[in-house]
Structure formats: structure tokens, C-alpha cells
Scaffold this motif. Structure first.
Motif, mmCIF file in Angstrom:
data_model
loop_
_atom_site.group_PDB
_atom_site.id
_atom_site.type_symbol
_atom_site.label_atom_id
_atom_site.label_comp_id
_atom_site.label_asym_id
_atom_site.label_seq_id
_atom_site.Cartn_x
_atom_site.Cartn_y
_atom_site.Cartn_z
ATOM 1 N N CYS A 45 0.980 -1.537 0.669
ATOM 2 C CA CYS A 45 0.089 0.569 -0.097
ATOM 3 C C CYS A 45 0.596 1.264 0.189
ATOM 4 C CB CYS A 45 -1.038 -0.332 1.355
ATOM 5 S SG CYS A 45 -2.197 -0.791 1.227
ATOM 6 N N VAL A 46 1.127 2.227 -0.835
ATOM 7 C CA VAL A 46 1.360 3.053 -1.175
ATOM 8 C C VAL A 46 0.599 4.594 -0.254
ATOM 9 C CG1 VAL A 46 1.948 5.135 -1.896
ATOM 10 C CG2 VAL A 46 2.677 2.702 -3.365
ATOM 11 N N VAL A 47 0.929 5.563 0.221
ATOM 12 C CA VAL A 47 0.441 6.272 1.288
ATOM 13 C C VAL A 47 1.536 7.457 0.722
ATOM 14 C CG1 VAL A 47 0.022 7.653 3.681
ATOM 15 C CG2 VAL A 47 -0.259 4.831 3.191
ATOM 16 N N VAL A 48 -0.162 8.621 0.480
ATOM 17 C CA VAL A 48 0.544 9.644 0.157
ATOM 18 C C VAL A 48 -0.006 10.418 0.923
ATOM 19 C CG1 VAL A 48 1.566 11.327 -2.202
ATOM 20 C CG2 VAL A 48 1.028 8.980 -2.551
ATOM 21 N N PRO A 49 0.960 11.804 1.829
ATOM 22 C CA PRO A 49 0.282 12.544 2.721
ATOM 23 C C PRO A 49 0.173 14.159 1.769
ATOM 24 C CG PRO A 49 2.228 12.340 3.755
ATOM 25 C CD PRO A 49 1.618 11.466 2.450
ATOM 26 N N ALA A 50 -0.681 14.869 1.676
ATOM 27 C CA ALA A 50 -0.467 15.951 0.732
ATOM 28 C C ALA A 50 -1.018 16.469 1.127
ATOM 29 C CB ALA A 50 -1.625 15.169 -0.527
ATOM 30 N N ARG A 51 -0.843 18.535 0.926
ATOM 31 C CA ARG A 51 -1.421 19.716 1.209
ATOM 32 C C ARG A 51 -1.325 20.546 0.786
ATOM 33 N NH1 ARG A 51 -3.511 21.845 5.619
ATOM 34 N NH2 ARG A 51 -2.249 23.988 6.234
ATOM 35 N N ASP A 52 -2.299 21.327 -0.111
ATOM 36 C CA ASP A 52 -2.096 21.881 -1.112
ATOM 37 C C ASP A 52 -1.000 21.247 -2.125
ATOM 38 O OD1 ASP A 52 -3.817 23.214 -0.111
ATOM 39 O OD2 ASP A 52 -2.914 24.506 1.864
ATOM 40 N N GLU A 53 -0.963 20.691 -3.051
ATOM 41 C CA GLU A 53 0.426 20.064 -4.465
ATOM 42 C C GLU A 53 -0.927 20.535 -5.235
ATOM 43 O OE1 GLU A 53 2.604 19.909 -3.315
ATOM 44 O OE2 GLU A 53 3.001 18.483 -1.271
ATOM 45 N N ALA A 54 -1.426 20.746 -5.823
ATOM 46 C CA ALA A 54 -2.042 21.011 -6.864
ATOM 47 C C ALA A 54 -0.954 21.543 -7.635
ATOM 48 C CB ALA A 54 -3.239 21.703 -7.014
ATOM 49 N N ASP A 55 -0.090 22.386 -7.439
ATOM 50 C CA ASP A 55 0.334 22.534 -8.477
ATOM 51 C C ASP A 55 1.410 21.245 -8.996
ATOM 52 O OD1 ASP A 55 -0.752 24.857 -8.825
ATOM 53 O OD2 ASP A 55 1.287 25.361 -7.209
ATOM 54 N N VAL A 75 -3.047 2.310 -3.971
ATOM 55 C CA VAL A 75 -2.646 4.262 -3.112
ATOM 56 C C VAL A 75 -3.766 4.557 -2.579
ATOM 57 C CG1 VAL A 75 -1.864 6.428 -4.247
ATOM 58 C CG2 VAL A 75 -1.099 4.436 -5.658
ATOM 59 N N PHE A 76 -2.845 5.293 -1.542
ATOM 60 C CA PHE A 76 -3.603 6.245 -0.249
ATOM 61 C C PHE A 76 -3.778 7.079 -0.710
ATOM 62 C CE2 PHE A 76 -4.626 1.850 0.464
ATOM 63 C CZ PHE A 76 -6.139 1.662 1.267
ATOM 64 N N LEU A 77 -4.425 8.392 -1.535
ATOM 65 C CA LEU A 77 -3.766 9.672 -0.924
ATOM 66 C C LEU A 77 -4.216 10.048 0.231
ATOM 67 C CD1 LEU A 77 -2.760 12.043 -3.548
ATOM 68 C CD2 LEU A 77 -4.310 13.271 -2.543
ATOM 69 N N VAL A 78 -3.875 11.209 1.433
ATOM 70 C CA VAL A 78 -4.539 11.258 2.535
ATOM 71 C C VAL A 78 -4.411 13.200 2.036
ATOM 72 C CG1 VAL A 78 -4.411 12.185 4.597
ATOM 73 C CG2 VAL A 78 -3.571 9.394 3.874
ATOM 74 N N ASP A 79 -5.154 13.745 1.820
ATOM 75 C CA ASP A 79 -5.740 15.119 1.769
ATOM 76 C C ASP A 79 -5.338 16.019 2.927
ATOM 77 O OD1 ASP A 79 -6.170 17.778 1.195
ATOM 78 O OD2 ASP A 79 -8.122 17.571 -0.162
ATOM 79 N N ASP A 80 -4.443 16.795 3.235
ATOM 80 C CA ASP A 80 -3.863 17.153 4.911
ATOM 81 C C ASP A 80 -4.564 18.561 4.858
ATOM 82 O OD1 ASP A 80 -3.695 17.826 7.227
ATOM 83 O OD2 ASP A 80 -1.217 18.105 6.565
ATOM 84 N N GLY A 81 -5.499 18.594 4.465
ATOM 85 C CA GLY A 81 -6.808 20.130 5.073
ATOM 86 C C GLY A 81 -6.483 21.345 3.940
#
Length: 396
Positions: A45-55, A75-81
């Protein structure tokens, strides 16, 4: 001998020790260890923490979804607010590109005693465990992987019986400031944590590169990841230390097929990247700060200063010692410039880059005492004190 001559001699002695006695940190041939395809490809399982990463997400997430891993992976992308639509963009990219299954979730705001990234990682690992993976790939949202990256990481971990395999992603080097500062960043990191020592059995040196960490799930459970390091600003080093303390074997090397796509085009961008965690690296200790500034001055600034001072004063001893120290410094930096495919004439400029890092470190301490230390994407993390002793939410 004059005081300047003694300083030049001390700097030369320091460089001779660094050349031979610091794990050959300057060599860049520490790559993924020998590997063979396992008989059975374990689930990942791939864990990707992401905060304001649209660019950067359009450049990184499709590379994860396109992994040609022979076993089961998702893949698990965790949208951190995020406030820029990171989560929605991730879903759209998955629909457009297909590939590995993608789950997008949000953990909510981190409670006191947690950094946002590690709170997001905790949520991602919690969801991943329901799939019973044998490995977790913790990777940042700005990291792009070649299609065989996951396959090679798992094969290396399996062949070497490693609990943690980490790659220092090749950072972007395009602007003038990136060329001056980025290779030196990796060079300084390797000097602090020589890669050869990290992979050695019985070694006490432990570090990882947070952009790409493959971790056995059972090793994460033994080390209580991420709860045990929930306040760590330099979370990759803290993670590696926790795994090693729990008896795990770790390995760190330079990447060939894993790249950071985050740009740092201006000096201010690089300054913030370094200064946000530099004082945390020194454990917020003013005595360590003073020692670090003195050490940087002796090791990196003294060689050119004493060379020119010796030439001006007609002191052959001072000039020779300072010049030799500068020569050794330059020679040890050449492999890193080659790895980053940069012109070798940048090597003699390393003292100037070190001076910038000295200023960044001092600024990191100043911002800390002003209450703005470890600031990143709208969050500021104070020095870990009483909160570090607070139990994790599920332990209360």
C-alpha cells in the motif's frame, strides 16, 4: 605559528578526517543493493500525505498509478486540509490515467502533539492496514517514480531482508539557485548521515529520506510508526531511528529512478525549505547552534579565508594549509555535482554555499524564538516539550 596558521591547519586536519574517517560520505555510488525478484510479490500500500499540492500532483501522482508492480498494490492519498483542490484533482487524475486503485481521504486537523504530515500518514496507514499489506511505501506528493520503482524497492528489501529501504530522491536542479544550493543540501545530509554506515549491521547511524520510504508493515507496528514520532519535524530521520531502535534493519541510498518535481526557483524558496527545520535538527539547543556555526566556519569558510590571508601576509604555511583544505573540500564535492549532472566549476564555490547554509541555520533559530519556527504551509510547530509526553489519541 600565528593564530591564522593554526586555524588553517585545524581546517586541513578536519578535512583529512572527513575524507577518510566519515564513512566515505562523499562517494555517490550507494544505490539500491543487489536484488532478485521474489518468488511471491507481496501486497503493498502506497501512502501519500498531501497538503496544497495541486501544482505538482499532475507530475507525480500518475507515476504512482502507473507502477507495473506484479503483485497487489494500491494508493492512499491523504488530503491534509488542502485549500487548492488537491483531493478533487487526485480523483480526476485517477479517472483520467487509470492504473492502481486510488483512495482519497482526509484526516481532519491534527490534534495537539502531532505534525500535520504525520497525522495524515497515520490516517493513511490505518486505512492501508485493512488491506493487510506486507509493505508500506511512504512517499511525498512531489515525488515522481519511474514505472519499475516499486518493483525495485520491494525486490531490494526482500533480497537484503531490510525492514526499511529509502531512496534520496533526485531533487530538481534547473534554476541558478537550485544549482548552487541543492547538490550541497544532499552533500551535507550525507556528511551528517553517511549512507554506507546506515546500511551496515550493528551501525548506530540511522536516517531515511522522507520522499521515498519502503517500510515493512510489521516493522512499523514494532516501532509504533507514526505514533512514536508524532511531533517530529524531521520525520524521516526520526522514523529511521525508531525502526532501528526496535531492531529493524535499514538502508538508505541515492535514487536513480525517483525524482522530486517540486521547484525551488528562487533563493527565498530554498531558504524556507532549509530554515524551517535546521534548528530542529539541532534539537533547539543554543549550545549546539553555537557549535554548528563554529564548525561550519572552521571547516568550510576557513580554507579560502586562510589561503588568501596567508598569501597576503607571505605565510607559506598558512596559505598551503588553507589551500590544501580547500582542495580536499572541492574534490569531495565533485562526485555529488556529477550525480546531479552539474558543471564541475561549481565545486570551488562550496564555501559560499556553506555560508548561505550557516545564515539559514541562524535564521531558523531566530524564527524559532520569535514563535515562527518550523512553519510550513500555514502551520507552525513549536518545540516539542510537554506535548511529546502526551499519549496518542487511542491510548487516552
Amino acid at each position: 605559528m600565528s593564530a591564522v596558521a593554526w586555524i588553517a591547519t585545524g581546517s586541513l586536519a578536519a578535512w583529512l578526517w572527513l575524507l577518510l574517517g566519515q564513512g566515505f560520505f562523499w562517494r555517490t555510488d550507494v544505490r539500491l543493493p543487489p536484488r532478485r525478484d521474489p518468488a511471491h510479490w507481496p501486497p503493498v500500500c502506497v501512502v501519500v500525505p498531501a497538503r496544497d499540492e495541486a501544482d505538482v500532483l499532475p507530475l507525480s501522482l500518475p507515476s504512482l498509478l502507473a507502477q507495473d508492480y506484479p503483485g497487489r498494490a494500491e494508493v492512499f492519498l491523504v488530503d491534509d486540509g488542502s485549500s487548492d483542490g488537491t483531493g478533487e484533482l487526485a480523483r480526476a487524475l485517477a479517472e483520467r490515467h487509470g492504473g492502481l486503485p486510488l483512495t482519497v481521504c482526509s484526516p481532519g486537523e491534527p490534534p495537539p502533539g502531532w505534525t500535520g504530515k504525520l497525522w495524515a500518514v497515520r490516517r493513511g496507514i490505518g486505512l492501508a492496514r485493512a488491506r493487510e499489506p506486507e509493505y508500506l511505501l511512504l512517499t511525498d506528493a512531489d515525488i515522481a517514480h519511474e514505472p519499475d520503482s516499486l518493483r525495485q524497492l520491494v525486490a531490494a528489501a526482500d533480497a537484503g531482508n531490510f525492514d526499511l529501504v529509502s531512496l534520496m530522491a533526485r531533487l530538481r536542479v534547473e534554476s541558478g539557485w537550485e544549482r548552487l544550493v541543492v547538490p550541497a543540501f544532499v552533500y551535507f545530509f550525507a556528511q551528517l548521515y553517511p549512507f554506507r554506515r546506515i546500511g551496515r549491521k550493528g551501525s548506530r547511524t540511522a536516517a531515511a529520506a522522507g520522499g521515498c520510504v519502503l517500510l515493512r508493515t510489521d516493522a512499523a507496528e514494532r516501532a509504533r510508526i507514526p505514533d512514536a514520532i508524532r511531533q517530529a519535524v524531521i520525520d524521516d530521520v526520526a522514523l529511521a531511528r525508531a525502526v532501528r531502535r526496535s531492531g529493524g534493519r535499514i538502508w538508505l541510498g541515492l535514487a536513480e529512478r525517483v525524482d522530486s518535481v517540486r521547484p525551488y526557483p528562487r533563493l527565498g524558496d530554498l531558504w524556507r525549505m532549509v530554515s524551517r527545520s535546521a534548528y530542529a535538527q539541532l534539537r533547539h539547543n543554543p549550545l549546539l547552534l553555537i557549535g554548528t556555526v563554529g564548525g561550519l566556519a572552521l571547516v568550510y569558510l576557513a580554507p579560502p579565508v586562510t589561503l588568501f590571508a596567508g598569501l597576503a601576509a607571505g605565510s607559506a604555511v598558512t596559505a598551503a594549509a588553507g589551500g590544501l583544505a580547500w582542495l580536499v573540500m572541492t574534490a569531495t564535492y565533485l562526485p555529488m555535482l556529477r550525480y546531479y549532472r552539474q558543471p564541475l566549476w561549481l565545486a570551488p564555490l562550496l564555501p559560499g554555499t556553506a555560508f548561505l547554509y550557516l545564515l539559514m541555520t541562524v535564521d531558523s533559530a531566530v524564527q524559532h524564538y520569535r514563535g515562527r519556527g518550523a512553519a510550513w504551509k500555514g502551520r507552525t510547530y513549536a518545540r516539542p516539550d510537554t506535548a511529546a509526553a502526551e499519549p496518542a489519541p487511542e491510548q487516552r
